[in-house]
Design a protein around this motif. Structure first.
Motif, PDB file in Angstrom:
ATOM      1  N   UNK A  92       0.818  -1.217   0.000  1.00 33.31           N
ATOM      2  CA  UNK A  92       0.000   0.000   0.000  1.00 33.31           C
ATOM      3  C   UNK A  92       0.851   1.266   0.000  1.00 33.31           C
ATOM      4  N   UNK A  93       2.108   1.145   0.331  1.00 32.20           N
ATOM      5  CA  UNK A  93       2.978   2.316   0.448  1.00 32.20           C
ATOM      6  C   UNK A  93       3.600   2.670  -0.899  1.00 32.20           C
ATOM      7  N   UNK A  94       3.867   3.968  -1.108  1.00 30.27           N
ATOM      8  CA  UNK A  94       4.546   4.349  -2.349  1.00 30.27           C
ATOM      9  C   UNK A  94       5.966   3.791  -2.351  1.00 30.27           C
ATOM     10  N   UNK A  95       6.515   3.651  -3.529  1.00 35.47           N
ATOM     11  CA  UNK A  95       7.884   3.147  -3.652  1.00 35.47           C
ATOM     12  C   UNK A  95       8.838   4.068  -2.898  1.00 35.47           C
ATOM     13  N   UNK A  96       9.790   3.457  -2.197  1.00 38.37           N
ATOM     14  CA  UNK A  96      10.736   4.237  -1.411  1.00 38.37           C
ATOM     15  C   UNK A  96      11.795   4.861  -2.318  1.00 38.37           C
ATOM     16  N   UNK A  97      12.172   6.073  -1.961  1.00 38.44           N
ATOM     17  CA  UNK A  97      13.193   6.809  -2.691  1.00 38.44           C
ATOM     18  C   UNK A  97      14.552   6.204  -2.347  1.00 38.44           C
ATOM     19  N   UNK A  98      15.448   6.143  -3.318  1.00 36.98           N
ATOM     20  CA  UNK A  98      16.765   5.557  -3.077  1.00 36.98           C
ATOM     21  C   UNK A  98      17.607   6.462  -2.187  1.00 36.98           C
ATOM     22  N   UNK A  99      18.601   5.849  -1.555  1.00 37.15           N
ATOM     23  CA  UNK A  99      19.482   6.600  -0.660  1.00 37.15           C
ATOM     24  C   UNK A  99      20.263   7.670  -1.420  1.00 37.15           C
ATOM     25  N   UNK A 100      20.589   7.388  -2.675  1.00 33.56           N
ATOM     26  CA  UNK A 100      21.314   8.376  -3.477  1.00 33.56           C
ATOM     27  C   UNK A 100      20.463   9.623  -3.717  1.00 33.56           C
ATOM     28  N   UNK A 101      19.177   9.411  -4.007  1.00 31.45           N
ATOM     29  CA  UNK A 101      18.275  10.545  -4.225  1.00 31.45           C
ATOM     30  C   UNK A 101      18.098  11.349  -2.942  1.00 31.45           C
ATOM     31  N   UNK A 102      18.027  10.656  -1.815  1.00 27.15           N
ATOM     32  CA  UNK A 102      17.899  11.353  -0.535  1.00 27.15           C
ATOM     33  C   UNK A 102      19.166  12.154  -0.261  1.00 27.15           C
ATOM     34  N   UNK A 103      20.331  11.567  -0.538  1.00 25.80           N
ATOM     35  CA  UNK A 103      21.597  12.264  -0.306  1.00 25.80           C
ATOM     36  C   UNK A 103      21.672  13.542  -1.144  1.00 25.80           C
ATOM     37  N   UNK A 104      21.233  13.460  -2.376  1.00 19.65           N
ATOM     38  CA  UNK A 104      21.224  14.634  -3.258  1.00 19.65           C
ATOM     39  C   UNK A 104      20.281  15.707  -2.702  1.00 19.65           C
ATOM     40  N   UNK A 105      19.109  15.286  -2.245  1.00 21.16           N
ATOM     41  CA  UNK A 105      18.140  16.230  -1.685  1.00 21.16           C
ATOM     42  C   UNK A 105      18.664  16.860  -0.397  1.00 21.16           C
ATOM     43  N   UNK A 106      19.396  16.080   0.409  1.00 23.60           N
ATOM     44  CA  UNK A 106      19.984  16.614   1.644  1.00 23.60           C
ATOM     45  C   UNK A 106      20.998  17.698   1.302  1.00 23.60           C
ATOM     46  N   UNK A 107      21.831  17.442   0.299  1.00 22.90           N
ATOM     47  CA  UNK A 107      22.820  18.447  -0.111  1.00 22.90           C
ATOM     48  C   UNK A 107      22.133  19.710  -0.620  1.00 22.90           C
ATOM     49  N   UNK A 108      21.062  19.551  -1.401  1.00 18.98           N
ATOM     50  CA  UNK A 108      20.312  20.707  -1.894  1.00 18.98           C
ATOM     51  C   UNK A 108      19.684  21.482  -0.739  1.00 18.98           C
ATOM     52  N   UNK A 109      19.154  20.753   0.245  1.00 16.05           N
ATOM     53  CA  UNK A 109      18.522  21.398   1.399  1.00 16.05           C
ATOM     54  C   UNK A 109      19.553  22.154   2.235  1.00 16.05           C
ATOM     55  N   UNK A 110      20.744  21.590   2.383  1.00 10.54           N
ATOM     56  CA  UNK A 110      21.805  22.268   3.129  1.00 10.54           C
ATOM     57  C   UNK A 110      22.184  23.557   2.415  1.00 10.54           C
ATOM     58  N   UNK A 111      22.294  23.489   1.091  1.00  5.47           N
ATOM     59  CA  UNK A 111      22.652  24.675   0.317  1.00  5.47           C
ATOM     60  C   UNK A 111      21.558  25.742   0.396  1.00  5.47           C
ATOM     61  N   UNK A 112      20.307  25.346   0.293  1.00  3.92           N
ATOM     62  CA  UNK A 112      19.226  26.332   0.262  1.00  3.92           C
ATOM     63  C   UNK A 112      18.913  26.921   1.632  1.00  3.92           C
ATOM     64  N   UNK A 113      19.138  26.151   2.706  1.00  2.00           N
ATOM     65  CA  UNK A 113      18.851  26.679   4.040  1.00  2.00           C
ATOM     66  C   UNK A 113      20.064  27.339   4.674  1.00  2.00           C
ATOM     67  N   UNK A 114      21.233  27.104   4.111  1.00  4.38           N
ATOM     68  CA  UNK A 114      22.448  27.664   4.687  1.00  4.38           C
ATOM     69  C   UNK A 114      22.866  26.927   5.950  1.00  4.38           C
ATOM     70  N   UNK A 115      22.410  25.712   6.126  1.00  2.00           N
ATOM     71  CA  UNK A 115      22.746  24.928   7.314  1.00  2.00           C
ATOM     72  C   UNK A 115      24.230  24.601   7.315  1.00  2.00           C
ATOM     73  N   UNK A 116      24.835  24.693   8.512  1.00  2.00           N
ATOM     74  CA  UNK A 116      26.266  24.422   8.590  1.00  2.00           C
ATOM     75  C   UNK A 116      26.654  23.631   9.831  1.00  2.00           C
ATOM     76  N   UNK A 117      25.760  23.515  10.797  1.00  2.00           N
ATOM     77  CA  UNK A 117      26.077  22.797  12.027  1.00  2.00           C
ATOM     78  C   UNK A 117      24.995  21.753  12.304  1.00  2.00           C
ATOM     79  N   UNK A 118      25.302  20.790  13.164  1.00  2.00           N
ATOM     80  CA  UNK A 118      24.282  19.790  13.520  1.00  2.00           C
ATOM     81  C   UNK A 118      23.023  20.418  14.140  1.00  2.00           C
ATOM     82  N   UNK A 119      23.136  21.606  14.662  1.00  2.00           N
ATOM     83  CA  UNK A 119      21.963  22.276  15.232  1.00  2.00           C
ATOM     84  C   UNK A 119      20.948  22.645  14.150  1.00  2.00           C
TER      85      UNK A 119
END
Length: 150
Positions: A92-119
Motif C-alpha cells: 500500500x505504500x509508495x515506492x521508497x526513494x533511493x538513498x542516493x536521491x535522498x543524499x542529493x536532496x539533503x545536499x540541496x537542502x543544506x545549500x538552500x537553508x544555509x545549514x552548517x552545524x548539527x543544530x
C-alpha cells in the motif's frame, strides 16, 4: 478510490480467497486506522490518504523492528511472520526513494537553508521530508543530514 476503500475491498478479497495471513494483517490495519480516527476525532469523516499512508508506514516499521528483534533472539520463524505482514502493508505504500536521491536532496537542502552545524539538522530534515513525504525513510534522511553537517 481512497485507500480506506481499497483496504476494505482487499479484506473481502483476502477472505474470499482464503488468504488468512493477508486477511488478518489487513484487519489489523483497519483496526489501527479506526483507533487513529477516534483519537483524532475523525471517526465520521475519515482520514485523508496521506494520513492513512503515515499510519501504514508506522505499522510497516513496527513489523521490521519486531522482525529484527526476533532475528536477534534466534526466532527466525517469528521474524518471517513479521516480514510477511510487512510485505502485505508495504504493497500500500509508495515506492521508497533511493538513498542516493535522498543524499542529493539533503545536499540541496543544506545549500538552500544555509545549514552548517548539527543544530541546523531540523531545517534540513524538514525540507527533505517535505519534498519526498512518506516515500523517504526518516531515519535515512536524519543519518545523511547528520553525516553532512558533522
Amino acid at each position: 478510490m481512497k485507500l480506506e476503500e481499497k483496504l476494505e475491498q482487499d479484506i473481502k478479497a483476502a477472505l474470499l480467497s482464503g488468504d488468512k495471513v493477508k486477511a488478518t494483517t489487513l484487519r489489523g490495519l483497519k483496526a489501527t486506522l479506526l483507533n487513529v480516527k477516534v483519537a483524532n476525532g475523525k471517526r465520521d469523516e475519515g482520514l485523508s490518504d496521506d494520513e492513512v499512508l503515515a499510519v501504514f508506514g508506522k505499522e510497516s516499521k513496527k513489523r521490521q523492528e519486531s522482525a529484527d528483534f526476533y532475528v536477534q533472539g534466534n526466532s527466525q520463524d517469528r521474524a518471517d511472520a513479521e516480514l510477511t505482514e510487512k510485505a502485505v502493508i508495504d504493497a500500500y505504500l509508495p515506492a521508497q526513494v533511493s538513498e542516493e536521491e535522498i543524499a542529493k536532496a539533503v545536499e540541496e537542502a543544506i545549500a538552500s537553508t544555509g545549514a552548517s552545524t548539527p543544530a541546523d539538522m531540523g531545517k534540513v530534515i524538514g525540507q527533505v521530508k517535505g519534498k519526498f513525504g512518506a516515500s523517504a525513510d526518516g531515519a535515512v534522511i536524519a543519518r545523511l543530514a547528520k553525516e553532512k553537517l558533522a
